[in-house]
Write a protein that holds these residues in place. Structure first.
Motif, PDB file in Angstrom:
ATOM      1  N   ASP A   1       0.815  -1.210   0.000  1.00 42.31           N
ATOM      2  CA  ASP A   1       0.000   0.000   0.000  1.00 42.31           C
ATOM      3  C   ASP A   1       0.855   1.270   0.000  1.00 42.31           C
ATOM      4  OD1 ASP A   1      -2.696   1.016   0.013  1.00 42.31           O
ATOM      5  OD2 ASP A   1      -2.289   1.771   2.034  1.00 42.31           O
ATOM      6  N   GLU A   2       2.127   1.131   0.343  1.00 47.04           N
ATOM      7  CA  GLU A   2       3.042   2.275   0.346  1.00 47.04           C
ATOM      8  C   GLU A   2       3.635   2.533  -1.038  1.00 47.04           C
ATOM      9  OE1 GLU A   2       5.950   1.442   3.295  1.00 47.04           O
ATOM     10  OE2 GLU A   2       4.520   1.388   4.964  1.00 47.04           O
ATOM     11  N   LEU A   3       3.465   1.586  -1.955  1.00 44.10           N
ATOM     12  CA  LEU A   3       4.035   1.723  -3.291  1.00 44.10           C
ATOM     13  C   LEU A   3       3.145   2.589  -4.161  1.00 44.10           C
ATOM     14  CD1 LEU A   3       5.019  -2.018  -3.846  1.00 44.10           C
ATOM     15  CD2 LEU A   3       6.377  -0.194  -2.785  1.00 44.10           C
ATOM     16  N   ILE A   4       3.767   3.328  -5.050  1.00 45.10           N
ATOM     17  CA  ILE A   4       3.019   4.200  -5.959  1.00 45.10           C
ATOM     18  C   ILE A   4       3.349   3.818  -7.394  1.00 45.10           C
ATOM     19  CG2 ILE A   4       2.611   6.565  -6.706  1.00 45.10           C
ATOM     20  CD1 ILE A   4       3.408   7.486  -3.913  1.00 45.10           C
ATOM     21  N   VAL A   5       2.366   3.246  -8.071  1.00 47.14           N
ATOM     22  CA  VAL A   5       2.513   2.919  -9.490  1.00 47.14           C
ATOM     23  C   VAL A   5       2.213   4.172 -10.292  1.00 47.14           C
ATOM     24  CG1 VAL A   5       1.656   1.507 -11.378  1.00 47.14           C
ATOM     25  CG2 VAL A   5       1.849   0.527  -9.083  1.00 47.14           C
ATOM     26  N   GLY A   6       3.164   4.565 -11.140  1.00 44.98           N
ATOM     27  CA  GLY A   6       2.949   5.800 -11.875  1.00 44.98           C
ATOM     28  C   GLY A   6       3.948   6.027 -12.972  1.00 44.98           C
ATOM     29  N   SER A   7       3.857   7.166 -13.595  1.00 42.79           N
ATOM     30  CA  SER A   7       4.730   7.544 -14.692  1.00 42.79           C
ATOM     31  C   SER A   7       6.151   7.790 -14.194  1.00 42.79           C
ATOM     32  CB  SER A   7       4.191   8.813 -15.357  1.00 42.79           C
ATOM     33  OG  SER A   7       5.153   9.351 -16.246  1.00 42.79           O
ATOM     34  N   PRO A   8       7.154   7.447 -14.979  1.00 43.06           N
ATOM     35  CA  PRO A   8       8.541   7.736 -14.590  1.00 43.06           C
ATOM     36  C   PRO A   8       8.798   9.222 -14.367  1.00 43.06           C
ATOM     37  CG  PRO A   8       8.478   6.245 -16.447  1.00 43.06           C
ATOM     38  CD  PRO A   8       7.076   6.726 -16.242  1.00 43.06           C
ATOM     39  N   ASP A   9       7.998  10.064 -14.995  1.00 40.72           N
ATOM     40  CA  ASP A   9       8.192  11.509 -14.861  1.00 40.72           C
ATOM     41  C   ASP A   9       7.775  12.043 -13.491  1.00 40.72           C
ATOM     42  OD1 ASP A   9       9.120  11.656 -17.462  1.00 40.72           O
ATOM     43  OD2 ASP A   9       7.097  11.917 -18.280  1.00 40.72           O
ATOM     44  N   SER A  10       7.005  11.237 -12.758  1.00 40.98           N
ATOM     45  CA  SER A  10       6.571  11.657 -11.430  1.00 40.98           C
ATOM     46  C   SER A  10       7.602  11.249 -10.381  1.00 40.98           C
ATOM     47  CB  SER A  10       5.213  11.029 -11.096  1.00 40.98           C
ATOM     48  OG  SER A  10       4.865  11.281  -9.746  1.00 40.98           O
ATOM     49  N   GLU A  11       8.045  12.208  -9.576  1.00 45.67           N
ATOM     50  CA  GLU A  11       9.045  11.915  -8.550  1.00 45.67           C
ATOM     51  C   GLU A  11       8.512  10.980  -7.479  1.00 45.67           C
ATOM     52  OE1 GLU A  11      10.603  15.499  -6.935  1.00 45.67           O
ATOM     53  OE2 GLU A  11      11.486  16.184  -8.824  1.00 45.67           O
ATOM     54  N   SER A  12       7.193  10.899  -7.333  1.00 47.46           N
ATOM     55  CA  SER A  12       6.613  10.042  -6.303  1.00 47.46           C
ATOM     56  C   SER A  12       6.480   8.588  -6.741  1.00 47.46           C
ATOM     57  CB  SER A  12       5.228  10.569  -5.894  1.00 47.46           C
ATOM     58  OG  SER A  12       4.331  10.535  -6.989  1.00 47.46           O
ATOM     59  N   SER A  13       6.632   8.308  -8.036  1.00 48.49           N
ATOM     60  CA  SER A  13       6.444   6.944  -8.534  1.00 48.49           C
ATOM     61  C   SER A  13       7.544   6.021  -8.027  1.00 48.49           C
ATOM     62  CB  SER A  13       6.450   6.933 -10.069  1.00 48.49           C
ATOM     63  OG  SER A  13       5.370   7.653 -10.597  1.00 48.49           O
TER      64      SER A  13
ATOM     65  N   ILE B   1      -7.400 -12.477  -3.865  1.00 45.72           N
ATOM     66  CA  ILE B   1      -6.445 -11.532  -4.434  1.00 45.72           C
ATOM     67  C   ILE B   1      -6.391 -10.278  -3.571  1.00 45.72           C
ATOM     68  CG2 ILE B   1      -6.003 -10.022  -6.409  1.00 45.72           C
ATOM     69  CD1 ILE B   1      -7.184 -12.172  -8.186  1.00 45.72           C
ATOM     70  N   LYS B   2      -5.175  -9.847  -3.275  1.00 46.48           N
ATOM     71  CA  LYS B   2      -4.982  -8.638  -2.475  1.00 46.48           C
ATOM     72  C   LYS B   2      -4.087  -7.685  -3.261  1.00 46.48           C
ATOM     73  CE  LYS B   2      -5.206 -11.390   1.793  1.00 46.48           C
ATOM     74  NZ  LYS B   2      -6.544 -10.979   2.202  1.00 46.48           N
ATOM     75  N   ILE B   3      -4.489  -6.420  -3.294  1.00 47.74           N
ATOM     76  CA  ILE B   3      -3.708  -5.412  -4.002  1.00 47.74           C
ATOM     77  C   ILE B   3      -3.395  -4.254  -3.060  1.00 47.74           C
ATOM     78  CG2 ILE B   3      -4.658  -6.005  -6.262  1.00 47.74           C
ATOM     79  CD1 ILE B   3      -6.496  -3.591  -6.007  1.00 47.74           C
ATOM     80  N   GLY B   4      -2.435  -3.458  -3.457  1.00 46.09           N
ATOM     81  CA  GLY B   4      -2.069  -2.306  -2.647  1.00 46.09           C
ATOM     82  C   GLY B   4      -2.843  -1.076  -3.052  1.00 46.09           C
ATOM     83  N   ARG B   5      -2.184   0.061  -3.046  1.00 48.46           N
ATOM     84  CA  ARG B   5      -2.807   1.346  -3.362  1.00 48.46           C
ATOM     85  C   ARG B   5      -3.417   1.342  -4.760  1.00 48.46           C
ATOM     86  NH1 ARG B   5      -0.062   6.984  -2.081  1.00 48.46           N
ATOM     87  NH2 ARG B   5       0.811   5.614  -0.499  1.00 48.46           N
ATOM     88  N   ALA B   6      -4.603   1.920  -4.898  1.00 46.81           N
ATOM     89  CA  ALA B   6      -5.294   1.973  -6.185  1.00 46.81           C
ATOM     90  C   ALA B   6      -4.477   2.770  -7.199  1.00 46.81           C
ATOM     91  CB  ALA B   6      -6.677   2.580  -6.020  1.00 46.81           C
TER      92      ALA B   6
END
Length: 477
Positions: free
Chosen positions: A301-313, A341-346
């Protein structure tokens, strides 16, 4: 350095082609830049140039070859920012993970420069013997798409160090950083010593089958590895194959649950699970299973899936459409069969136009399920229960692959005992799976043939030659 034009490099010259190809940016599926597809003539010219260059390069003193490798390193690091940007775009990697490939490279250079590859002499009663490691000749370095720079560099350095000449073939899914790296090295090595050919599905088989290419170093899938063995059999080429795996983590009941759960998640989801040594199966002792899974979900849940351009990814997309379909199909199978099935952050909705997959934990599916038996090579992995040491070792060893594994325990002696019973090439105790230059890396069973790195990995690019000099002319058999 222009980051929007790309060339093959043959005999020290940049070459374009009448046939071009394009890879995509996996974050949004947009086409990236056109790259040349090598022709049959490009291949013949590259092999001829390498064969010609080998005559002098193989005789170049080792210390001079090491000096040129140092220049290679300096030029590589001088272009670190540009190459990192290319890795981010063609791989969809967050900046930290893309930069890792360039940051890791100096470790490979230093390790190989420190190696002693000179002749070894031994004095026996009736003779002296000299052991030489003679370079094989032209090496085909066939590289994967998940870590293109660091894995190609890990092949190029020992091959050049030993006196071989190298033709690098990047994956058609990730050609950009490798093509640009070889281009920027122009002028360091004599023409023909280091070349690069980007190609289509025909180039790899042609390169492997070529009569004047005696050595293949390949990192990739088991399926392709088997085809390479078939293609190379007629000429008995020397092979180093680092293939797929289904690496297991075994968690003992005495661990610090919160700390270890976070580390296991890191090992399973590095590069969004697209790493041969990523943890693919997690075996957790029954007495801590529920608590440990809860801690893993919290870490996810602490992981952030996102664009490489985002510093938070922290995690990017699947690298290519073919792999995205495979991972999606595996997820659909889990859902169809009703597995927990269990997933983290949306994941943000705008990412769905790209090749993104949310990190997914499949809670205690059957041992026979696809998600356990197959290598996902994506951010999807199962957790399984165990309560008997011999049984969990049997289950881990039941696969026809054996690349790596990890064991987590406060009892180092117990973990060591279990490690020695596993049928895999590399085992990490209380750390995630990450190879280092000082340790040879290779797989057991269908996970590969031979190995590279370590103090002896360079020998894979050589034939052994022994010279016997008798002390007396009156030799009796």
């Amino acid at each position: 350095m222009a980051l929007d034009t790309f060339y093959n490099v043959v005999n020290g010259q940049k070459r374009q082609s009448t046939k071009m190809a394009q890879s995509i940016d996996p974050t949004d599926r947009r086409s990236l830049w056109p790259v040349p597809v090598a022709s049959d003539q490009d291949l013949e010219d590259a092999v001829a140039a390498a064969k010609q260059a080998f005559r002098n390069w193989s005789k170049t003193p080792v210390e001079h070859r090491k000096q040129l490798l140092s220049t290679f390193e300096e030029k590589l690091l001088a272009s670190k920012n540009d190459l990192t940007q290319l890795l981010m775009q063609e791989g969809g990697k967050p900046h930290a993970l893309a930069a890792f490939e360039l940051n890791y490279a100096p470790l490979l250079f230093k390790h190989h420069r420190d190696l002693d590859i000179n002749e070894q002499s031994e004095d026996l009663t009736d003779r002296s013997i000299v052991t030489r490691h003679v370079p094989l000749g032209v090496v085909a370095a066939i590289c994967p798409w998940n870590f293109p720079l660091v894995l190609s560099i890990g092949k190029i350095i020992p091959a050049l160090l030993t006196g071989c000449c190298v033709i690098v073939k990047p994956s058609p899914f990730a050609p950009y950083a490798i093509l640009k790296m070889i281009e920027l090295l122009h002028g360091i090595f004599p023409p023909g010593v280091l070349q690069v050919l980007n190609g289509d599905d025909a180039l790899g088989p042609a390169l492997v089958a070529h009569k004047d290419v005696p050595k293949i170093s390949f990192t990739g899938s088991i399926q392709t590895g088997k085809k390479i063995v078939e293609k190379s059999a007629l000429s008995l080429k020397r092979l180093t194959l680092e293939l797929g795996g289904n690496d297991a983590a075994i968690v003992l009941p005495d661990v610090d649950i919160a700390r270890v759960a976070k580390q296991v998640i890191s090992g399973a989801l590095i590069n969004s699970g697209q790493m041969c040594l990523a943890t693919k199966r997690v075996y957790i002792h029954d007495s801590i299973y529920e608590t440990f899974v809860e801690a893993m979900v919290k870490a996810m849940d602490e992981l952030i899936v996102g664009s490489p351009d985002s510093e938070s990814s922290t995690h990017g997309p699947i690298q290519n459409p073919l792999q995205f379909v495979r991972v999606s199909d595996l997820l659909e199978d889990c859902e169809k069969r009703g597995y927990s099935i269990k997933i983290g952050r949306a994941m943000a909705d705008e990412l769905r136009k790209g090749l993104f997959v949310q990190p997914t934990l499949v809670d205690n599916p059957p041992e026979t399920s696809r998600v356990v038996q197959e290598e996902a090579f994506g951010p999807v992995f199962p957790t399984l229960k165990w309560d008997n040491e011999q049984d969990v070792i049997r289950r881990v060893n039941a696969m026809d692959t054996g690349l790596g594994a990890s064991i987590w325990s406060s009892d180092i002696e117990k973990a060591g005992e279990m490690a020695r019973q596993l049928e895999v090439g590399s085992i990490w105790i209380n750390t995630t799976e990450l190879p280092i230059p000082q340790a040879m890396f290779g797989g057991h069973k269908q996970s590969g043939i031979g190995g590279e790195w370590g103090k002896d990995g360079w020998k894979a690019f050589c034939n052994v030659q022994i010279i016997h000099t008798m002390k007396s002319r009156d030799t009796k058999l």
